[in-house]
Design an enzyme around this catalytic site. Structure first.
Site: not given
Ligand SMILES: Cc1cc2nc3c(=O)[nH]c(=O)nc-3n(C[C@H](O)[C@H](O)[C@H](O)COP(=O)(O)O)c2cc1C
Length: 438
Positions: A76, A138, A346, A349, A352, A356, A381, A387, A391
């Site tokens: 995102n 962020c 098994c 397929c 494995c 290997c 092994c 494997c 699997c």
């Molecule tokens: C669309 C989106 C917006 C996010 N906005 C914030 C935010 O404003 N502040 C923050 O600390 N983390 C933000 N995050 C991160 C999430 O809080 C979280 O740390 C991260 O997505 C990992 O968790 P998850 O695997 O459950 O998504 C955002 C994540 C997503 C997907």
């Protein structure tokens, strides 16, 4: 019946499942419905100082999908809240008043100067919220403005800002860490030095989800131009677990409360984070993909697991797996395993054998008496587990640990059952003489 209630830094919630700071927590409407669905707490979508941010109007998300189209990873490019500070504060106060038994923690990100923190902290505290989470994670947009991951990548800044928060606010301070760093222990230690009550991790990982090969443009893009985003969801869980464990077992931060985040979508994911030391877990992607109701399965699953194991409270198994995490050099080189293929299940397929034969140790047969037949050659092994990992039939290939006294047909050595670690192992060219090991 197991009691899954949580008391994290004195912040009580009926269960350890909190929604992470993100779109699911960006307004009262969402948070109220999340609480109605059963979530134990929320970390409110990150607040900043007005003028508030403007998000792109176009694709903010990109997904990595498995062959069945399930979302494995989410990328995102969204920024912090794009609603005004006043509206957010008003809603937070109302939600906390109406839901006193749920955890309401407020995420904050403001410029890295004392005046900005001094300004916003009392406003947040006045809402009656239970704690604050400092968004030092962020990785896009805000970091270009010297906030978010730009702070989280400099331990001195983390320590400095955490100190300001402890100075200007009496609420518990949770420092949310960025995974976009080489060694997570350094920012965690800085948070600890600054007086943080806890750390939470992980925030999202720098990522480009893909390239549109027709347009020859990265995706997602905004009218043709794109920018890296933050990656999260199931795919990041292993990275998050490792970082959590590194902090849980580090001499300087051992015992510091941790809120685990990253790829939690089932009770089992949550239990794994708890076993590695977390007091709560936070969820974002799973709620965005499946909706708020998933928390019910998490609650009942965790309760059942704890009942079956005889854990009365979360603390009964919190951190229990931490002592099993160690450095490679301490692994037991006298432990030997061999793969075993269950002929009944098994499906012939041959995956494995191919894996290997082509990439590992040529330890699986393919033909016997002119027919497809897959069997492990114990004399070849090394027990690598490839494997079993590839699997397609669950439990068709398992690993058997040789008992003390058995001969490893590959090396001709008798398995001793002694614990010999690599530090002193004779095969290690850099071995420390046993006499010098503390
Ligand atoms: C669309 C989106 C917006 C996010 N906005 C914030 C935010 O404003 N502040 C923050 O600390 N983390 C933000 N995050 C991160 C999430 O809080 C979280 O740390 C991260 O997505 C990992 O968790 P998850 O695997 O459950 O998504 C955002 C994540 C997503 C997907």
């Amino acid at each position: 019946m197991a009691d899954i209630s949580s008391n994290f830094l004195g912040i009580k919630s009926p269960n350890p499942f909190w929604l992470a700071s993100a779109p699911p927590t960006d307004k009262e409407y969402n948070v109220v419905r999340a609480f109605e669905a059963g979530w134990g707490g929320v970390v409110w979508k990150t607040l900043g100082i007005d003028p508030h941010v403007v998000n792109v109007s176009g694709p903010r998300y990109g997904t990595l999908r498995g062959p069945d189209r399930r979302v494995i990873g989410l990328n995102n490019i969204e920024l912090i809240t794009d609603r005004t500070l006043a509206i957010n504060l008003e809603e937070i106060a109302r939600v906390k008043r109406n839901w006193p038994d749920r955890a309401v923690v407020v995420s904050i990100m403001v410029p890295c100067d004392e005046a900005s923190w001094k300004f916003i902290l009392p406003l947040v505290e006045q809402t009656g919220a239970d704690g604050i989470e400092l968004n030092f994670g962020c990785p896009h947009g805000m970091s270009e403005r010297g906030m978010g991951a730009a702070v989280g990548q400099v331990p001195e800044y983390i320590e400095m800002v955490t100190r300001w928060c402890k100075q200007y606010c009496s609420l518990p301070v949770i420092v949310k860490l960025t995974p976009n760093i080489t060694d997570i222990r350094y920012p965690a230690r800085a948070a600890h030095r600054g007086g943080a009550d806890a750390v939470s991790l992980i925030n999202t990982i720098n990522s480009i989800i893909g390239v549109d090969l027709d347009a020859m443009a990265m995706s997602p893009n905004t009218g043709g131009m794109g920018s890296h985003g933050g990656y999260c969801g199931t795919a990041v869980k292993p990275i998050a677990l490792n970082m959590v464990a590194e902090i849980a077992r580090d001499g300087e931060t051992r015992g510091m409360p941790i809120s685990g985040i990253g790829g939690v979508s089932t009770w089992r994911d949550a239990a794994e984070f708890i076993a590695l030391g977390c007091g709560t877990v936070q969820v974002c992607t799973a709620a965005m993909v499946h909706g708020f109701s998933i928390v019910q399965d998490m609650i009942s699953g965790l309760e059942n697991f704890m009942d079956e194991r005889g854990y009365r409270t979360i603390d009964d198994f919190r951190g229990k797996a931490v002592p099993t995490v160690t450095d490679w050099r301490y692994l037991n080189l006298n432990h030997v395993e061999k793969a075993v293929i269950d002929q009944e299940s098994c499906i012939k397929c041959g995956k494995c054998h191919i894996a290997c034969e082509d990439t590992s140790h040529q330890a699986i047969t393919s033909i016997k008496n002119g027919e497809r037949h897959y069997e492990v050659k114990e004399e070849e092994c090394v027990g690598c587990n490839l494997c079993a990992s590839i699997c397609p039939v669950e439990n068709c290939i398992t690993m058997r640990a040789l008992a003390p006294g058995e001969v490893d047909l590959r090396t001709g050595r008798v398995v001793s059952g002694d614990y010999a670690n690599w530090t002193t192992h004779p095969n290690n060219p850099m071995a420390t003489p046993a006499s010098e090991v503390a």
